[in-house]
Scaffold this motif. Sequence first.
Motif, PDB file in Angstrom:
ATOM      1  N   GLU A  52     -47.129   1.254 -29.873  1.00 11.14           N
ATOM      2  CA  GLU A  52     -46.634   0.090 -30.643  1.00 11.14           C
ATOM      3  C   GLU A  52     -45.645   0.917 -31.471  1.00 11.14           C
ATOM      4  O   GLU A  52     -44.934   0.413 -32.111  1.00 11.14           O
ATOM      5  N   GLN A  53     -46.026   2.708 -32.130  1.00 12.45           N
ATOM      6  CA  GLN A  53     -45.326   3.469 -32.011  1.00 12.45           C
ATOM      7  C   GLN A  53     -43.993   4.212 -31.220  1.00 12.45           C
ATOM      8  O   GLN A  53     -43.836   4.829 -31.662  1.00 12.45           O
ATOM      9  N   ALA A  54     -44.689   3.794 -30.007  1.00 11.63           N
ATOM     10  CA  ALA A  54     -43.576   4.218 -28.961  1.00 11.63           C
ATOM     11  C   ALA A  54     -41.782   3.846 -29.102  1.00 11.63           C
ATOM     12  O   ALA A  54     -42.208   2.322 -29.608  1.00 11.63           O
ATOM     13  N   THR A  55     -40.830   4.217 -28.515  1.00  6.28           N
ATOM     14  CA  THR A  55     -39.852   3.622 -28.942  1.00  6.28           C
ATOM     15  C   THR A  55     -39.519   3.186 -27.012  1.00  6.28           C
ATOM     16  O   THR A  55     -40.005   3.865 -26.695  1.00  6.28           O
ATOM     17  N   PRO A  56     -39.081   1.909 -26.951  1.00  2.00           N
ATOM     18  CA  PRO A  56     -39.175   1.277 -25.816  1.00  2.00           C
ATOM     19  C   PRO A  56     -38.255   1.522 -25.159  1.00  2.00           C
ATOM     20  O   PRO A  56     -37.382   1.524 -25.936  1.00  2.00           O
ATOM     21  N   ASP A  57     -38.203   1.821 -23.442  1.00  2.32           N
ATOM     22  CA  ASP A  57     -36.998   1.766 -22.591  1.00  2.32           C
ATOM     23  C   ASP A  57     -35.799   0.804 -22.567  1.00  2.32           C
ATOM     24  O   ASP A  57     -34.584   0.498 -22.851  1.00  2.32           O
ATOM     25  N   VAL A  58     -36.011  -0.204 -22.832  1.00  2.00           N
ATOM     26  CA  VAL A  58     -35.631  -1.775 -22.687  1.00  2.00           C
ATOM     27  C   VAL A  58     -36.157  -2.815 -23.984  1.00  2.00           C
ATOM     28  O   VAL A  58     -37.299  -2.851 -24.096  1.00  2.00           O
ATOM     29  N   ILE A  59     -34.891  -3.342 -24.742  1.00  3.05           N
ATOM     30  CA  ILE A  59     -35.492  -4.116 -25.458  1.00  3.05           C
ATOM     31  C   ILE A  59     -35.108  -5.758 -25.556  1.00  3.05           C
ATOM     32  O   ILE A  59     -33.510  -5.784 -24.999  1.00  3.05           O
ATOM     33  N   LEU A  60     -35.588  -6.768 -24.853  1.00  3.42           N
ATOM     34  CA  LEU A  60     -35.611  -8.156 -24.409  1.00  3.42           C
ATOM     35  C   LEU A  60     -35.585  -9.367 -25.557  1.00  3.42           C
ATOM     36  O   LEU A  60     -36.239  -9.177 -26.149  1.00  3.42           O
ATOM     37  N   ASN A  61     -34.484  -9.632 -25.452  1.00  2.00           N
ATOM     38  CA  ASN A  61     -34.391 -10.783 -27.187  1.00  2.00           C
ATOM     39  C   ASN A  61     -34.534 -12.041 -26.749  1.00  2.00           C
ATOM     40  O   ASN A  61     -33.993 -11.721 -25.838  1.00  2.00           O
ATOM     41  N   GLU A  62     -34.502 -12.983 -27.725  1.00  2.00           N
ATOM     42  CA  GLU A  62     -35.336 -14.386 -27.063  1.00  2.00           C
ATOM     43  C   GLU A  62     -34.302 -15.413 -26.721  1.00  2.00           C
ATOM     44  O   GLU A  62     -34.385 -16.216 -25.669  1.00  2.00           O
ATOM     45  N   SER A  63     -32.405 -14.247 -26.429  1.00  2.00           N
ATOM     46  CA  SER A  63     -31.916 -15.696 -25.920  1.00  2.00           C
ATOM     47  C   SER A  63     -31.400 -15.362 -24.848  1.00  2.00           C
ATOM     48  O   SER A  63     -30.986 -15.966 -23.973  1.00  2.00           O
ATOM     49  N   LEU A  64     -32.306 -13.994 -23.930  1.00  2.00           N
ATOM     50  CA  LEU A  64     -32.031 -13.591 -22.911  1.00  2.00           C
ATOM     51  C   LEU A  64     -33.347 -14.269 -21.533  1.00  2.00           C
ATOM     52  O   LEU A  64     -33.695 -13.849 -20.794  1.00  2.00           O
ATOM     53  N   ILE A  65     -34.416 -14.123 -23.114  1.00  2.00           N
ATOM     54  CA  ILE A  65     -35.967 -14.823 -22.170  1.00  2.00           C
ATOM     55  C   ILE A  65     -35.829 -16.338 -21.643  1.00  2.00           C
ATOM     56  O   ILE A  65     -35.535 -17.521 -22.399  1.00  2.00           O
ATOM     57  N   LEU A  66     -35.998 -16.280 -20.708  1.00  2.00           N
ATOM     58  CA  LEU A  66     -35.374 -18.204 -20.053  1.00  2.00           C
ATOM     59  C   LEU A  66     -36.722 -18.228 -19.996  1.00  2.00           C
ATOM     60  O   LEU A  66     -37.065 -19.467 -19.865  1.00  2.00           O
ATOM     61  N   GLU A  67     -38.076 -17.861 -19.557  1.00  2.00           N
ATOM     62  CA  GLU A  67     -39.412 -17.584 -19.206  1.00  2.00           C
ATOM     63  C   GLU A  67     -39.821 -17.302 -20.105  1.00  2.00           C
ATOM     64  O   GLU A  67     -40.039 -15.919 -19.084  1.00  2.00           O
ATOM     65  N   HIS A  68     -41.288 -17.517 -20.434  1.00  2.00           N
ATOM     66  CA  HIS A  68     -42.603 -16.398 -21.256  1.00  2.00           C
ATOM     67  C   HIS A  68     -43.152 -17.024 -20.745  1.00  2.00           C
ATOM     68  O   HIS A  68     -43.939 -18.093 -21.455  1.00  2.00           O
ATOM     69  N   ASN A  69     -44.719 -16.422 -19.966  1.00  2.00           N
ATOM     70  CA  ASN A  69     -45.902 -16.733 -20.332  1.00  2.00           C
ATOM     71  C   ASN A  69     -46.649 -15.568 -20.181  1.00  2.00           C
ATOM     72  O   ASN A  69     -46.901 -14.844 -19.973  1.00  2.00           O
ATOM     73  N   THR A  70     -48.224 -15.787 -20.625  1.00  2.00           N
ATOM     74  CA  THR A  70     -48.976 -14.742 -20.672  1.00  2.00           C
ATOM     75  C   THR A  70     -50.499 -15.301 -20.120  1.00  2.00           C
ATOM     76  O   THR A  70     -50.630 -16.920 -20.526  1.00  2.00           O
TER      77      THR A  70
END
Length: 540
Positions: free
Chosen positions: A397-415
């Motif tokens: 949570e304190q680190a800088t990610p390599d890539v950020i996906l926003n909600e408009s590019l997420i076509l499907e999300h399962n957990t």
Amino acid sequence: MIKVILSKRSTHRTSPILIRFGVDDSKEIGTSCDLAFSTRQTMTQLSILSVSYRQVFSHQFQFPFTESHNFSTMNTLLWSSALLHTHCETLISWLNGRYIESEHLLTWLRYPLDVIETTQHWRLSTSIERAITVRYGPTDRAYICYRHTHPYRGKVLVSFKKQATTNISPIKLELKNIAQVCYWGLPGGLIRSDDDIPPIDRKIPIEPQLQRAYIMQPTITCERVDNAQQILLSQFSYTSTRGQFSATGNIKFCSRIDMERAIGHELKLTINGYEFIVMCEQAATSSKFANSSYSANIRSRFALLSAPYARATNYTNSVDKTAAGIMSDILENSGWTLDNQMIDYPVPKGAFSYRGLTPATALLKVANSIGAILDIDDTNKKVSVVPEWPVNPWSAEQATPDVILNESLILEHNTRDTIQPEYNAVFVRGEQQGVACKIKRSGTAGDMYARDIVDSLITDNQAARQRGTCELARSGNKQESTIRTKLLSTLPPIRPSMLVGINYSDSLYKATCDSTTLSASINNQGAITVNQTIKVISNV
């Protein structure tokens, strides 16, 4: 012509000599030249110059007079060193209404140079030198080598009992080099290693812009590497996972002829501008009434260093090596280069060996021993050894990610959540020539132990710390998320072990990419669909 010769050094900073011509100042013709000489104190300050001239000069002044209707003046100054400062002024006046031409020539005679040499005197473990160079800025990591033993000073006695019959001496003296141990780290200083230093996180994450609509123009091409022959495909799937030395997948051909052209050859696939080089193998045919399909399994280019293309070999480090040196030996004469991003450490003679492994399998074995994975660049034939967890899950949570996906590019999300024991300490040790270390998670009591780790490559504290950290990062309850997104010019293929930021449902969480699957398909109308599906893991 008037010649003025200065035979000795002036004691003043300015020359006391002033040359004038004529009696009447209104009709005076002449030149006033001031010569400024540096004092001994100034000369001392300027002694940093590598060369200096002797301070004996000869000066000549020439003033020929000619009457002419044109006026010109020429000043020539030849500087012989930085210790001389010259200021000259030329005074011109009228005579009988005509111009007078004055030529001023100042010539300095050069003498042999005085060279300042830098010498070093070594006494025990200290060095004294006159020239000191101070470097500043970040220090690059390098191989640091040291000798195990230091031989005593000795002498060699050579006796000649008879006269030589040839001009070439038959005696040859050979002194063997002392074996050295090398490791990869920061040279100099009292800091133990760079993993103890808080990282300066300056990377900028890949973050596509949030838009209302995205214009998609997917493309897919396939050709053979050896002759650039085009291969027609109808479907493509390509999966990369942590813990594998090569990606695997499947392709479906448009015809039997395309399959026969591709089997047993390297193929270069270009999907939305991104290149993938794979090895086509294991063809399969499916026949139904009025319908037949042709497909084949594929593996990434690094599979050429595995069975059945590369033979299995045995290996033992017969001399002192480093972990990076062992990996370089495995890739020797293979055409692939190594990019080791792990902390290197020494491996004593005979500490590591394997039997009956191909180069790809052996390299993966070494990487897993120190808590690393293989990141393959098939286009440039480069193997990067990177940590399995570049950022520990409890610090994501304190680190800088390599890539950020926003909600408009997420076509499907399962957990989904997975439950497993959580550990905060582990014992990691080597074998006959190894070390034994207790690795504890910082900020915890270190009282919940994972199973002991035993590996022949745990020959240094750095190896134990990297492997133990990886084992502790695997433990604990995890949340696995499967995300389907697009492949854009602003969103390249996500690679395993990347730290991904997911901006979903008005919240941002960060997780480590465990696997990625790239798929492309062409329907009967010729429409192309390209997606990438990633599985990321984070702590609950």
